[in-house]
Design a protein around this motif. Structure first.
Motif, short mmCIF file in Angstrom:
data_model
loop_
_atom_site.label_atom_id
_atom_site.label_comp_id
_atom_site.label_asym_id
_atom_site.label_seq_id
_atom_site.Cartn_x
_atom_site.Cartn_y
_atom_site.Cartn_z
N LEU A 100 3.62 6.19 26.91
CA LEU A 100 3.38 7.03 28.22
C LEU A 100 3.06 6.20 29.39
N ALA A 101 3.35 6.40 30.41
CA ALA A 101 2.82 5.79 31.77
C ALA A 101 1.43 6.97 32.13
N HIS A 102 0.52 6.49 32.53
CA HIS A 102 -0.72 7.33 33.34
C HIS A 102 -0.19 6.68 34.77
N ILE A 103 -0.43 8.05 35.82
CA ILE A 103 -0.72 7.73 36.99
C ILE A 103 -1.71 8.64 37.40
N PRO A 104 -2.97 7.98 37.86
CA PRO A 104 -4.26 9.20 37.11
C PRO A 104 -4.05 9.65 39.10
N SER A 105 -5.08 10.94 38.78
CA SER A 105 -5.33 11.71 40.56
C SER A 105 -6.44 10.43 41.01
N ASP A 106 -7.71 10.01 40.03
CA ASP A 106 -8.35 9.61 40.87
C ASP A 106 -8.06 8.50 40.61
N ARG A 107 -7.58 7.61 41.27
CA ARG A 107 -7.59 5.96 40.34
C ARG A 107 -7.68 5.12 41.09
N HIS A 108 -9.29 5.31 41.65
CA HIS A 108 -10.11 4.83 41.55
C HIS A 108 -11.11 4.59 40.41
N LYS A 109 -11.48 6.47 39.96
CA LYS A 109 -12.22 6.39 38.48
C LYS A 109 -11.61 5.82 37.23
N TYR A 110 -9.79 6.35 37.62
CA TYR A 110 -9.05 5.89 36.48
C TYR A 110 -8.15 5.21 36.16
N GLY A 111 -7.58 4.24 36.87
CA GLY A 111 -6.36 3.62 37.37
C GLY A 111 -6.61 2.59 37.49
N MET A 112 -7.51 1.80 38.14
CA MET A 112 -8.12 0.35 38.53
C MET A 112 -9.60 0.12 39.21
N ILE A 113 -9.77 -1.26 38.55
CA ILE A 113 -10.74 -1.65 39.15
C ILE A 113 -10.91 -2.39 40.35
N LEU A 114 -11.98 -1.05 41.07
CA LEU A 114 -11.76 -2.34 42.31
C LEU A 114 -12.74 -3.92 42.65
N ASP A 115 -13.47 -4.16 41.97
CA ASP A 115 -14.37 -5.40 42.05
C ASP A 115 -13.61 -6.24 41.58
N LEU A 116 -12.64 -6.29 41.23
CA LEU A 116 -12.11 -7.53 40.32
C LEU A 116 -10.54 -7.44 41.01
N SER A 117 -9.72 -8.71 40.74
CA SER A 117 -8.61 -9.26 41.51
C SER A 117 -7.86 -8.30 40.50
N MET A 118 -6.16 -8.40 41.64
CA MET A 118 -5.24 -8.01 41.26
C MET A 118 -4.75 -7.80 40.17
N GLU A 119 -4.79 -9.21 39.62
CA GLU A 119 -4.58 -10.05 38.88
C GLU A 119 -5.44 -9.38 37.71
N ASP A 120 -6.87 -8.95 37.43
CA ASP A 120 -7.16 -8.26 36.27
C ASP A 120 -7.05 -7.12 36.21
N ASN A 121 -6.47 -6.69 37.22
CA ASN A 121 -5.72 -5.26 37.56
C ASN A 121 -4.26 -5.14 36.99
N PHE A 122 -3.62 -5.91 37.18
CA PHE A 122 -2.20 -6.14 36.19
C PHE A 122 -2.16 -6.21 35.01
N ILE A 123 -3.08 -6.43 34.50
CA ILE A 123 -3.02 -7.20 32.73
C ILE A 123 -3.52 -5.70 31.73
N ILE A 124 -5.02 -5.00 32.20
CA ILE A 124 -5.37 -3.95 32.18
C ILE A 124 -4.72 -3.50 30.92
N GLU A 125 -4.05 -3.33 30.65
CA GLU A 125 -3.49 -2.25 29.53
C GLU A 125 -2.48 -3.59 28.63
N GLY A 126 -1.99 -4.87 29.42
CA GLY A 126 -1.24 -5.72 28.09
C GLY A 126 -1.98 -6.83 28.31
#
Lengths: 516, 366
Positions: A347-373
């Motif tokens: 499953l891949a999930h692209i949420p409607s509210d990306r700030h709440k469910y899809g990413m962590i604004l306060d962290l680097s892009m790297e940290d955001n890329f590996i959140i699932e993996g």
């Protein structure tokens, strides 16, 4: 106020607001470069531009939140310096933010008293404010009850509360930031009526949007921003949607999408069987949803916001547990699976509210890329993070998805909305999912980014994934889908092949009318 | 042109403080300490004493002699342990304020082991005591997470409440079942020599716990910065919903962060009981559990920062008494400095704003 707006266009002395040569830099990045904007009394001025074009920056200057490095601002013929939101308010500038600034538990009147010493300090005279608000609401046809608790009001009404708040504070220039992005078509029509009403009484409205059809419908004049520059300033009559789109994104964009049909015997990868959800208030939010998505198919769920879409997406991604019903993916029963098991099943999930469910604004892009993996090789090895692998993995995604950034170490919050969504897409789709659940994937995005998101969804479809698109935007639904289902009050009213669907019948179904 | 002038000035201050806030958090901590000492000096002047003499005494009392350094480090030890644990919990957004209770229960558990198995060789007894202390602290912390997950009960409230329950329970124990026979005091019998952490510096009380502490600082740093666990703690702490949606087992993260935090607080309790008092007593901690939380915040939730902050607070506490005897300034003056540091540090986001407002209003008046 008379209605000689046309002659006024040439007479700057009568302008309500003139912004001249506004320049704002964020470090090396030029957000506004020598931007000019003129607004007359009784005028609806559209500010059109992609995300990151500098619309919000320009408005922050007006709201007193940012100091421009250069340029001057003239309000009602007087050169002014706006150093704080209080200054802005005093000059009659009122801002209605995209995300409302209201406290849900308080009443309308209490909300409006906040931060206003003139209503009595430290104990505001709420009774008096209520009376004044009723009067004002009637005067502008806003239909707001000052005694209502904000959380009980619909989104459209809350927006009118924000407008009322601005008017109560004496706004003569109202800035509406993406006001229709959260409204139903009916609510949008209501808002447009209010805007016309306001301008008839001599107020000016700055309407910020990237929806071309709305800009063409509502505005008198249009200023187009692109990459911090004004690319055009024109009257509505002089232009077309197509021309505006080109001015906005700087190139012709493809609207025709060639899709080969889904084979009849394609495997049904995703099966929802009688998914039912009763929430904690004992309200039945989803009533037996039955649905399939085939391999290589985009199946859309169209519907007006608030008919169970959010809950359905949460249930499919594993954040919420259905009361009953079964969800299988590629023959595997995931009804009770954890989010992690669902991701592993494809499953891949692209949420409607990306700030709440899809990413962590306060962290680097790297940290955001590996959140699932983060637990997988080569991102980590025996529980230890592998920094080099993470950096190269992130840099590859940035390249493949054309994410505009300086470095993968920068915080996700520093990216523009479109690039943030690309970040989410890159992470989700790089796992080669077999089921893509996308909810409002183009929400708040400009034309260019929307096109990119759509292209990626179609790529997934053509690669044989099942795509479930939950959207309130009919354009998107018609552009992308193979089949369209309409959700209304937690039920699927009908499932129609795209070739057989018309805007009219889908539109009627969205309002709950099943037979003509 | 007057406008331009104010704009430039504004953005200069803004940038200055921005830089101070973001790029050098470390220097902000240092700045807070220096500013607090400065304000402290003014207050000492107002009492009618010489601040330079006072601070000299403070320094001599905390770092002036080998023994002073040893005492400073002894004070720093429980603060650093609690602070390290709190760092992990706070990074996961688990607000463990129950460190004082966890310290008490850890000390008690270690004491029970020491009293029950006095004849075990040292190399077995001490690790066993440490395990008991850490286990007890971890379980007490874990209870708060259990309540949070099961009943959605706020862990901050729970852990504060549990502090009282535990401290009174321990007080009953040392006055009852495990009280030293024939003693009127709330204390157990002295541990056997095998249950006492050996002193490593002659003619001081500095015990081997300091080595354990330094190892734990490095381990904690490694865990937080280099491992998947540390990453998942950070991510969960910043955005629990997104982490959950991304398949991170957030409950497991909450439990593990709290276990870690409780375990270190428990270990701090064992160090106090075994290393300093050589028995369990009713007043085993003088608020180390609470001060440790402050130390974690002052150390910017960074293990090495926490160690430095703990040494600073240890030094202030130890130096205070020598300042009192040598210069006659009440040691509460030092408590005041300690909490000034905290206030200045916590207010770090407010000061630039106040500064800016002050300047814009001044410009307007001019």
């Amino acid at each position: 106020m008379d209605n000689t707006t046309n002659t006024r266009q040439d007479n700057k002395a009568e302008a309500r607001l003139i912004m001249e040569g506004i320049t704002v830099n964020y470090g090396d990045f030029v957000a506004n470069d020598n931007v000019n904007l003129v607004v007359y009394p009784g005028q609806i001025k559209a500010l059109l531009g992609e995300n990151g074009a500098g619309k919000t920056t320009l408005m922050k200057v007006l709201a007193g939140l940012l100091h421009p490095e250069g340029g001057r601002i003239i309000v009602d013929g007087q050169e002014v310096s706006i150093d704080s939101p209080q200054d802005s308010q005093r000059l009659g500038i009122g801002m209605v933010h995209q995300h409302f600034m209201l406290i849900p538990k308080l009443t309308v009147a209490q909300n409006i008293c906040i931060g206003l010493k003139s209503t009595g300090y430290p104990f505001p005279d709420v009774r008096k404010v209520e009376e004044e608000l009723s009067e004002l609401s009637e005067q502008y046809n806003l239909l707001v009850d000052p005694k209502a608790i904000v959380s009980t009001l619909s989104i459209g009404t809350q927006q009118r509360v924000e407008i009322l708040k601005a008017l109560y504070r004496g706004a003569k220039i109202l800035i509406l930031d993406e006001p229709t992005s959260i409204l139903t078509p009916q609510e949008t029509a209501g808002l447009f009526d209010i805007i016309h009403f306001l301008t008839k009484r001599g107020n000016s409205v700055i309407f910020i949007s990237h929806k071309l059809n709305e800009v063409m419908e509502i505005s008198d004049r249009i200023t187009v921003l692109r990459q911090g520059h004004v690319t055009a300033e024109l009257a509505k009559q002089e232009t077309t949607e197509r021309q505006l789109a080109i001015l906005m994104v700087g190139r012709e964009f493809q609207t025709e999408k060639h899709l080969k049909p889904v084979p009849e015997n394609a495997k049904e990868l995703v099966c929802l069987d009688n998914i039912t959800y009763i929430d904690h208030r004992k309200v039945s939010v989803l009533n037996g949803i039955n649905l399939t998505v085939k391999a290589g198919e985009i199946h859309s769920i169209a519907g007006v916001d608030g008919n169970g879409q959010v809950e359905l997406a949460s249930i499919l991604s594993g954040l919420l547990h259905q009361t009953k019903g079964k969800f299988t993916l590629n023959g595997k029963d995931l009804s009770k699976a954890s989010p992690k098991e669902r991701l592993q099943a494809g499953l891949a999930h692209i949420p409607s509210d990306r700030h709440k469910y899809g990413m962590i604004l306060d962290l680097s892009m790297e940290d955001n890329f590996i959140i699932e993996g983060s637990e997988r090789e080569p991102v980590s090895h025996r529980g230890i993070l592998q920094k080099d692998a993470i950096t190269s993995f992130s840099e590859n995604l940035v390249k493949d998805y054309d994410i505009r950034c300086k470095s993968v170490k920068q915080k996700a919050s520093t990216l523009s909305g479109g690039n943030q969504q690309k970040l989410v897409l890159a992470r989700e789709l790089s796992r080669n999912p077999i089921f893509v659940l996308a909810m409002q994937p183009a929400h708040g995005l400009d034309v260019g980014a929307t096109e990119f998101v759509h292209k990626k969804l179609i790529e997934q479809r053509n690669a044989g994934s099942a795509v479930l698109l939950i959207s309130t935007e009919l354009d998107e639904v018609f552009d992308l889908s193979d089949r369209i289902s309409v959700i209304y009050e937690g039920r699927i009213l009908a499932t129609i092949k795209r070739e057989e669907a018309t805007r009219e019948n889908i539109g009627l179904l969205m309002t709950g009318k099943t037979n003509g | 042109m007057v406008n331009d002038h104010t704009n430039n000035k504004d953005s200069f201050y803004h940038r200055f403080f921005d830089k101070l806030r973001s790029s050098s958090e470390f220097f902000y901590s240092i700045g807070a300490v220096l500013l607090a000492l400065l304000i402290g000096a003014v207050i000492i002047c107002l009492i009618g004493s010489d601040p330079i003499k006072a601070y000299k005494a403070l320094y001599r009392g905390s770092f002036g002699t080998t023994n002073a350094i040893a005492e400073t480090l002894l004070r720093a030890m429980p603060l650093a342990l609690v602070g390290l644990g709190a760092t992990v919990a706070f990074r996961a957004s688990v607000f463990n304020v129950g460190t004082e209770g966890q310290l008490f229960i850890g000390a008690t558990a270690a004491a029970c082991v020491a009293l029950a198995l006095p004849d075990l060789p040292r190399y077995l007894l001490l690790p066993l005591m440490a395990l008991a202390a850490m286990g007890a602290g971890a379980l007490l912390g874990g209870l708060a997470i259990f309540l949070k997950i099961k009943f959605n009960a706020n862990e901050m409230i729970n852990t504060i409440m549990m502090n009282y329950v535990v401290i009174y329970f321990v007080s009953w124990l040392v006055h009852g079942p495990i009280q030293q026979p024939g003693s009127p005091l709330g204390q157990t019998e002295k541990f056997s020599v095998n249950g006492i952490i050996p002193v490593i510096l002659k003619r001081t009380r500095l015990h081997a716990g300091i080595i354990v502490l330094l190892i734990l600082v490095i381990i904690t740093y490694f865990l937080l910065e280099k491992t998947v666990w540390g990453y998942q703690i950070k991510v969960t702490g910043k955005n629990m919903l997104a982490s959950k949606a991304a398949g991170i087992k957030v409950k497991r993260i909450f439990y593990s962060a709290m276990f870690f935090s409780g375990a270190l607080a428990g270990l701090a309790g064992m160090f106090e009981a075994s290393g300093i008092q050589n028995r369990m007593i009713e007043n085993i901690s003088s608020g180390y559990g609470y001060t440790g939380i402050v130390v974690a915040l002052l150390g910017q939730l960074n293990p090495i920062g926490v160690l430095l902050a703990a040494i600073l607070f240890g030094a202030l506490q130890v130096g205070a008494s020598s300042m009192e005897t040598m210069v006659g300034i009440p040691s509460s003056a030092v408590s005041m400095i300690q909490y000034l540091i905290v206030i200045i540090f916590i207010g770090k986001n407010a000061f630039p704003r106040l500064w800016k407002r002050f300047h814009t209003s001044k410009d307007k008046r001019a």
